[in-house]
Each structure stands twice: as C-alpha cells, then as structure tokens.
Design a protein around this motif. Structure first.
Motif, short mmCIF file in Angstrom:
data_model
loop_
_atom_site.label_atom_id
_atom_site.label_comp_id
_atom_site.label_asym_id
_atom_site.label_seq_id
_atom_site.Cartn_x
_atom_site.Cartn_y
_atom_site.Cartn_z
N ALA A 422 29.12 37.20 43.15
CA ALA A 422 28.91 37.87 44.43
C ALA A 422 30.27 38.18 45.04
N VAL A 423 30.45 39.40 45.51
CA VAL A 423 31.73 39.80 46.08
C VAL A 423 31.49 40.55 47.37
N ILE A 424 32.57 40.72 48.13
CA ILE A 424 32.56 41.54 49.35
C ILE A 424 33.39 42.77 49.05
N LEU A 461 39.07 38.83 38.35
CA LEU A 461 40.35 38.23 37.99
C LEU A 461 41.39 38.57 39.05
N SER A 462 42.10 37.54 39.54
CA SER A 462 43.26 37.72 40.42
C SER A 462 42.96 38.60 41.63
N GLY A 463 41.83 38.34 42.29
CA GLY A 463 41.51 39.08 43.50
C GLY A 463 41.01 40.48 43.27
N GLN A 464 40.67 40.83 42.02
CA GLN A 464 40.17 42.16 41.72
C GLN A 464 38.92 42.08 40.86
N LEU A 465 38.03 43.05 41.06
CA LEU A 465 36.84 43.16 40.25
C LEU A 465 37.13 44.18 39.13
#
Length: 544
Positions: A422-424, A461-465
């Motif tokens: 789940a992401v914003i 990964l590393s703050g990126q989708l």
C-alpha cells in the motif's frame, strides 16, 4: 613554438681571427715538439755520450797512478785538462782498506773547490744535466776489480745557448706568423664582408621599406654572384605573389560586400520565416495539447463504452430473468385465485423462481462490480491529489475495467506484486498509464495473433515505486525505437492510431508523477517499460 632562448651571435672577423690564432698556435706547439724531440733530445744524448767517453779515458789513465800511488805525477796530468774549456771539475777516488778516499782532482781556473761526491755515487751513475752543467761518475776497474771512481762535471753552456736561440727564433716566427695571419684574415674578411654588407643592405631595405623591387647586381666573387641571383629570383617571386595577393584581396573584399548584402537579405527573410515558424509552432503546441487531451478523453470514452456494454449484459440477463419470474408469478396467482393451483405447478414455480432469482442476483452482483470498478477508475482519474491505495487492487480494477477489450484477445496476465503493498501516490495517472500500456499491447503487440501474455512486476525500493511492464508481442520496429515517446509516432496511421498513447504515458510519468520511464530497445520480441516514481509506504489503505 618560438624558443625564448637568446642566441648569441659572433662576427665573422672574430671567428677568422680565432681560427688563425688556433692554427698558428697549434703549428708553434707542433714545431716545439718536433725540435724538442729531434734536436734537443738528440743533443742531450750526445752530451751524455761525450761525458761517458771522457770519463772512460780519464779512468783508464788513472789506473797506473792509483796502483803506484803516484799522486804528484797524476796531479800534473790533471792540470793539462785546462786546455779543454768544457771541463769544470774532475775528482778521482780510490779504495784504501775498503774505504773510498780522495786521490786527485781538477778545478777549472776561477772555480772554487766543491765537496767530495763519494756520497752521491749512486746518484751520478748515469749522466745528469742540470742548468748549464752535466755530471757523471764512472767506475775505475782493473781486471774486473773496482779500485775507484772518476767524477766529471762539464760545461753545457753551448747546449743551453742553442736552446735559448731556438726558442727565441720560434717565438719571433710565431709573432711574425700571427701578424701575417692577421693581415691575411683582414684581407679575407674584407673580401667576404663587403658583398655580404651589400646583400644585408638590400635585404634591410626590403624588410623595412617593403620595397620588393630592390635588386642586387655586380658581385665580384662568383659565389656571391650566385647568391645575389637567387635573392633576385626570390624577390621577383615575392613581388609577383604580393601582386596576386593584392588582387585576391580586392576580389575577396568585393565578394565580402556581395556576401554581406546577400546575408542581410537572407537574414531579413529568415526573420520573417522564424516569426511565421514561431507562430506555427505555438499553434502546433496548442493543437498537440488538444490532441493529448482528446486522446485522454478518447481513451476514457472507449473504456466507458466498453464498461457500458459489459454492464448491459448482466442487466439484460437480470431483466429477462425477472420478466420470466414475473410471468410465472402471474400464472400462479391466477391459478391460486381460480383455485386450480396444483402442487406440481407450485413446485415448478418455486424451482424456477430460485433459478431466476439466482440469475438476477448473480448478474446484479456482476454489474455492481463493473460499476464499482469504473467508478473507482473515473474518480481516481479526475482526482490528482495524493491518496492511499493498495497497488494490487488498483491493477485488478484496471484489468476488470478493460474486460471488453480483453475479450477480443486472449490475454494472460502475470502480476508479480505483494498483496499488502500500500502506498500514497496519485492513483489516477497510474490507472491511465496501465490502461494505455495494456491497450497499446492489444492494438499493436498482439495485432497479428490471438493474444499473448502481459507481465507486470511491481516493487517498492528506496522511496520509489518501480513498475516493470512487459508483453511478448511482435515488438517495435527498429526505425521508431529511439523515438517511441515522441508525439504522433505510430505504425497504424490511417487505422485509428494517433501516435499519442505512449506520449501521454511519458507525460503522466514525468509530469503528473514526477518520475521517469525507460524503454528497453534491446529485446527482439515484445516490449519492456521500466517506470519509477516517488511514493510513500502506508499501513492504512482503505478502498470502498
């Protein structure tokens, strides 16, 4: 490159004088060596041989006097040596009781007596020339028995006078040769430097006054005459070259003026063309933006039409089942009022009612799911604000909303994504990106086949989708691989393709999501897109 070192120049006169001085000095020292070796060494050898012979004569005459111990008579004999002017001193020594004692001597008139030389016998066993004398001690033997020694000192003034005269003569000759050499050098210098000065004056006039009409003539020496002729030839060529260069410069100036006029005219025309081009480009940008928006709406319209068609099927089935159920209900109600209702009729009615209600319920649920999916997609596309969502659910909703298009091709999906990821982020642009990629695979990738496989791999990964999208279709033509994201690039022009689908995807990734997209041009089959954009993990995704 120019050297910064200053070269020290030397005059020809100085070089000639140095060469002459070196030659004369070398010749003098060579003459000195020859005279020393062939004259003085020879004279010295003769002096040494002479004193040895004189010492041998004196020694042989002294034997009889030494044996008879007749000192007085031998002393008279020694006085006769005064007739020989070269004798300075003569000493005769004899052994008495194995001791060497003085026996007789001769001193040249006016010469004082000198000490005995008995202690210097070893020193004077060979003749020694010092200053203006030569000294020698000769052994006196009788029947191979040593009975004494004879010491002689002779005058060598004539030898030294000859040396002095010789060196003086050589020095005078050296000075005379130097003077003569200097005169010859000056004459040679004058004969060489005069024509050189004429050449230098001519060259200086050419260099300072730029007058290449100067000519050098009338040289006395053949060598300088040849040099002057070559210089005149060079000046002739330079003069002709300058004339040609001047004419060429005039031509160039004329051409420059003509070129400036043409450039000015072309510049004015180019300004007008640029103005028209800027106006056309501005209109093109407006038209491109309208086309992109139209493509967005067309894509959404296709999806809406597909969903409407898909929803129409379950609703139609539900209407048919409900109509049939209504007809059966009227029949039962009429039979019940007429009191003709049978148990079998009621049983059949109940069975058919259950089946029709099941059909209605199933198709209504199917329609509700389709409408819910479309609602979610539509809401997300119009809402650009960040929101929380589960990535896997978003992908399922996109696939579900594309049901009508997917029915035309047998497309298999391989989704590699965590169920709980789940992401914003902005789900609307992501929906539109996936829709355009899938539709692009259906229209282009699987155009010549019944279908294929689409693989979607999602990782955080590393703050990126990161989304990796692939299909195993026919791929992209090599001619457009490097410009696949450019607008209006399509292989189906005239067949409904606008060439804006992937351009829209590129704009959504880079502008709406602030990420980047890369197309892999290496695969020979299918396509592969690497998409990455910033996103934030969340633990509270909620979808209704």
């Amino acid at each position: 490159m120019h050297s910064n070192q200053v070269v020290q120049t030397k005059s020809i006169r100085r070089k000639l004088n140095l060469l002459m001085l070196a030659f004369v000095t070398g010749s003098f020292f060579l003459a000195h060596l020859v005279v020393s070796y062939f004259v003085f060494d020879h004279l010295g050898a003769e002096l040494k041989q002479d004193i040895k012979e004189r010492a041998a004569i004196i020694s042989s005459r002294a034997v009889a006097f030494i044996e008879t111990d007749n000192y007085s008579e031998y002393q008279e004999v020694m006085k006769r040596l005064s007739n020989l002017p070269r004798f300075n001193y003569v000493h005769v020594y004899r052994f008495e009781n194995q001791e060497l004692n003085f026996f007789a001597s001769y001193n040249k008139q006016g010469f004082p007596a000198i000490p005995e030389k008995t202690a210097s016998i070893e020193k004077y066993q060979a003749p020694i020339i010092t200053d203006s004398i030569i000294e020698y001690i000769n052994p006196i033997n009788v029947d191979n028995k040593l009975i004494g020694y004879a010491y002689l000192q002779l005058d060598t003034n004539s030898y030294h006078e000859l040396q002095t005269t010789t060196w003086f003569t050589l020095s005078i000759g050296y000075i005379l040769v130097l003077i003569i050499g200097a005169l010859i050098t000056n004459i040679m210098y004058s004969s060489v430097i005069t024509p050189i000065n004429r050449l230098l004056i001519a060259i200086r006039n050419v260099s300072q006054k730029k007058d290449f009409s100067v000519r050098v003539n009338g040289m006395e020496n053949q060598e300088f005459e040849l040099l002057a002729d070559d210089l005149n030839v060079m000046l002739n060529r330079i003069e002709r070259h300058i004339e040609k260069q001047a004419n060429a410069e005039q031509q160039i100036l004329k051409l420059n003026h003509e070129l400036e006029d043409k450039v000015s005219q072309r510049t004015d025309a180019l300004k007008d063309s640029n103005q028209e081009l800027l106006s056309t480009l501005e209109k093109l940008h407006q038209f491109q933006g309208q086309l992109v928006e139209s493509e967005k709406m067309a894509s959404l319209g296709d999806m809406v039409a597909g969903v409407a068609h898909e929803v129409n099927t379950p609703i139609g089935l539900g209407v048919t089942a409900s109509s049939l159920l209504s007809d059966r209900l009227n029949e039962v109600h009429t039979a019940f009022n007429d009191k003709t209702l049978k148990a079998s009729q009621l049983r059949r009615f109940l069975t058919e009612s259950e089946e029709n209600l099941a059909i209605v319920t199933r198709n209504l649920h199917r329609a509700a799911d389709l409408i819910s999916s479309f609602k979610q997609v539509a809401v997300n596309q119009s809402n650009e604000a960040d929101s929380a969502f589960i990535v896997m659910q978003l992908i399922d909703e996109v696939i579900l909303s594309l049901g009508p298009q997917l029915k035309q091709k047998k497309v298999n999906f391989q989704i590699e994504c965590s169920e709980n990821l789940a992401v914003i982020s902005k789900p609307g642009p992501i929906n539109q990106i996936l829709i355009n990629l899938i539709v692009n695979s259906i229209i282009h990738g699987f155009a010549d086949s019944d279908g294929g496989t689409v693989t979607i791999n999602v990782m955080y990964l590393s703050g990126q989708l990161h989304i990796n999208y692939q299909d195993d279709g026919k791929g992209v033509e090599p001619s457009i691989k490097t410009k696949i994201f450019d607008p209006f690039i399509t292989t189906r022009r005239g067949e409904g393709g606008s060439g804006l689908g992937l351009h829209l995807v590129y704009n959504l990734v880079t502008q709406a999501l602030g990420g980047h997209i890369q197309f892999d041009i290496e695969p020979t089959q299918g396509v592969q897109f690497e998409i990455a954009f910033p996103a934030q993990l969340t633990e509270m995704p909620k979808f209704n």
